[in-house]
Enzyme design. Structure first.
Site, short mmCIF file in Angstrom:
data_model
loop_
_atom_site.label_atom_id
_atom_site.label_comp_id
_atom_site.label_asym_id
_atom_site.label_seq_id
_atom_site.Cartn_x
_atom_site.Cartn_y
_atom_site.Cartn_z
N LYS A 251 35.27 45.29 55.58
CA LYS A 251 36.27 44.72 55.85
C LYS A 251 37.33 44.41 54.84
O LYS A 251 36.96 44.50 53.66
CB LYS A 251 36.19 43.44 56.66
CG LYS A 251 35.57 42.18 55.85
CD LYS A 251 35.00 41.36 56.65
CE LYS A 251 34.46 40.09 55.78
NZ LYS A 251 33.48 39.33 56.35
N TYR B 75 57.00 32.39 31.53
CA TYR B 75 57.81 31.35 32.27
C TYR B 75 57.39 29.89 31.94
O TYR B 75 56.24 29.54 31.71
CB TYR B 75 57.37 31.37 33.80
CG TYR B 75 57.89 32.69 34.22
CD1 TYR B 75 59.46 32.73 34.37
CD2 TYR B 75 57.42 33.70 34.90
CE1 TYR B 75 60.03 33.70 35.07
CE2 TYR B 75 57.75 34.91 35.24
CZ TYR B 75 59.15 35.07 35.52
OH TYR B 75 59.93 35.86 36.13
C1 LIG Z 1 32.09 39.35 55.82
C2 LIG Z 1 31.08 39.29 56.91
C3 LIG Z 1 29.77 39.91 56.57
C4 LIG Z 1 29.29 40.40 55.17
O1 LIG Z 1 29.14 39.16 54.29
P1 LIG Z 1 28.67 39.49 52.84
O2 LIG Z 1 28.85 38.04 52.62
O3 LIG Z 1 29.87 39.91 52.28
O4 LIG Z 1 27.63 40.00 52.96
C5 LIG Z 1 28.74 40.02 57.78
N1 LIG Z 1 28.95 39.67 59.04
C6 LIG Z 1 30.25 39.20 59.47
C7 LIG Z 1 30.37 38.77 60.66
C8 LIG Z 1 31.11 39.06 58.43
O5 LIG Z 1 32.37 38.56 58.79
#
Ligand SMILES: *Cc1c(COP(=O)(O)O)cnc(C)c1O
Length: 390
Positions: free
Chosen positions: A37, A263
């Site tokens: 994601k 800045y």
């Molecule tokens: C992001 C996510 C994962 C993976 O999580 P990590 O901590 O990056 O391993 C797995 N399941 C769901 C539902 C998620 O949202």
């Protein structure tokens, strides 16, 4: 070597493949479904998904519908699961491209089923049980009812039952154990009612790397496949970071003692020194808090060079007065290894007061992703038009 980019993230697909192998070994008979994601946490979902397909991955998790469609457009034929919530406007495209979604309530199950039937299609769904994350999902006491609704709905096909763990340290937390027990008994209940559950899946990286048992039919690691994990978790040391972040020095300037930099003049030189300007700022993912922390550095010629002054949107300045022989065009490493020194995403997150997930997710679109893969040809890097000169 003359660098082609102002700022770039080097993505080591070979390290990604190796991390996948480590996760697979740890998962035993459970499948590994990588979670890519948010553009694979800033690493570039398209290329990582193609590598996954290459490695025979059976399913990939994404954050929203747009990400799933982007992977389909890139030619990824692997089953895709949108882990989060989908909105109605996204449904036609999801159905058309055969993308699976999580189901979080009875009402949603009915609505999705009715919609799929109307289109004359079948929507693959994963029933999400909220065992303690308290974000999305059906509470355990309602799970059997919703599972029955899905099983009896001709527009839906139940592909899995899932949960999500809340603790960053995985099974070292008592909360995770409670979640696991609740999940297991919910699954038992659903199966005892004669409902076929093709895949049970719960583990994220932290749970997988801290010894969750049983793992179920599949695990969903994200960050671990990118080589980032808290060191105290079992087998974390076997992972290799996939991403490093670099910029080339575009300007050098000698300044006297007392000179205010950046800045609000937030840093004032206590001695005459030499500064280097890097064409990478907070819009590119260098956390603003690094500049105000007074403790952040980048690596040049294998040496730590302190970040001085406020980080700007497009630039930051570093003190290189102690490193001889630095030239315009030399490479600075913001995340990664240079010589014997290493700045990991976790270390940067610690200094910036955030988590490594945010550090890599925030790497901006201007930063060129440069992919390295011992299993593919260099021509694959021509995925983005060259940057305009400015
Ligand atoms: C992001 C996510 C994962 C993976 O999580 P990590 O901590 O990056 O391993 C797995 N399941 C769901 C539902 C998620 O949202």
């Amino acid at each position: 070597m003359r660098r082609r980019h102002r700022a770039w993230a080097r993505i080591d697909l070979t390290a990604f493949r190796e991390n996948l192998a480590v996760a697979r070994a740890l998962a035993g008979s459970a499948r590994v479904w990588p979670v890519l994601k948010a553009n694979a946490y800033g690493h570039g979902a398209r290329r990582l998904a193609l590598a996954c397909a290459d490695e025979g991955v059976e399913r990939i998790g994404v954050g929203d519908s747009g990400e799933a469609l982007e992977l389909r457009e890139a030619g990824v034929r692997v089953p895709l699961l949108v882990l989060g919530a989908v909105i109605d406007a996204e449904l036609p495209a999801l159905l058309r491209h055969d993308i699976e979604v999580g189901v979080h309530s009875e009402g949603r199950a009915r609505a999705l089923g009715a919609f799929a039937r109307k289109q004359g299609r079948l929507l693959g769904v994963h029933l999400k049980i909220d065992t303690g994350m308290t974000r999305l999902g059906v509470l355990p006491e309602a799970a059997l009812r919703v599972a029955r609704t899905i099983a009896s709905e001709p527009g839906l096909s139940l592909r899995g039952v899932m949960t999500h763990f809340a603790a960053r340290d995985g099974m070292q937390s008592g909360r995770s154990l409670e979640q696991q027990q609740s999940f297991q008994s919910t699954i038992t209940q659903i199966r005892a009612a004669g409902i076929e559950v093709p895949a049970v899946h719960g583990a994220n990286s932290a749970a997988l790397f801290s010894g969750l048992r049983p793992l179920g039919d599949a695990v969903r690691p994200g960050i671990a496949l990118l080589g980032i994990l808290p060191h105290e978790l079992t087998a974390a040391h076997t992972l290799r970071p996939v991403l490093s972040l670099h910029a080339q020095i575009v300007f050098l300037k000698d300044i006297p003692a007392g000179q205010a930099v950046g800045y609000d003049g937030q840093w004032i030189a206590s001695r005459p020194t030499r500064l280097a300007t890097l064409p990478i700022g907070y819009a590119d993912g260098v956390p603003y808090r690094l500049g105000t922390s007074g403790q952040a550095s980048v690596l040049v010629h294998g040496r730590h060079c302190p970040i001085v002054g406020a980080i700007s949107m497009d630039y930051c300045t570093i003190d290189v007065g102690h490193v001889p022989g630095i030239k315009v065009g030399d490479t600075a490493t913001i995340i990664g290894q240079d010589g014997n020194e290493c700045l990991g995403a976790q270390k940067i997150a610690d200094v910036a007061g955030t988590i490594p997930y945010e550090v890599t997710c925030s790497i901006g679109a201007r930063v060129q992703r440069v992919y390295h893969d011992t299993a593919s040809s260099p021509a694959d890097n021509r995925t983005r038009a060259p940057l305009p000169a400015y």
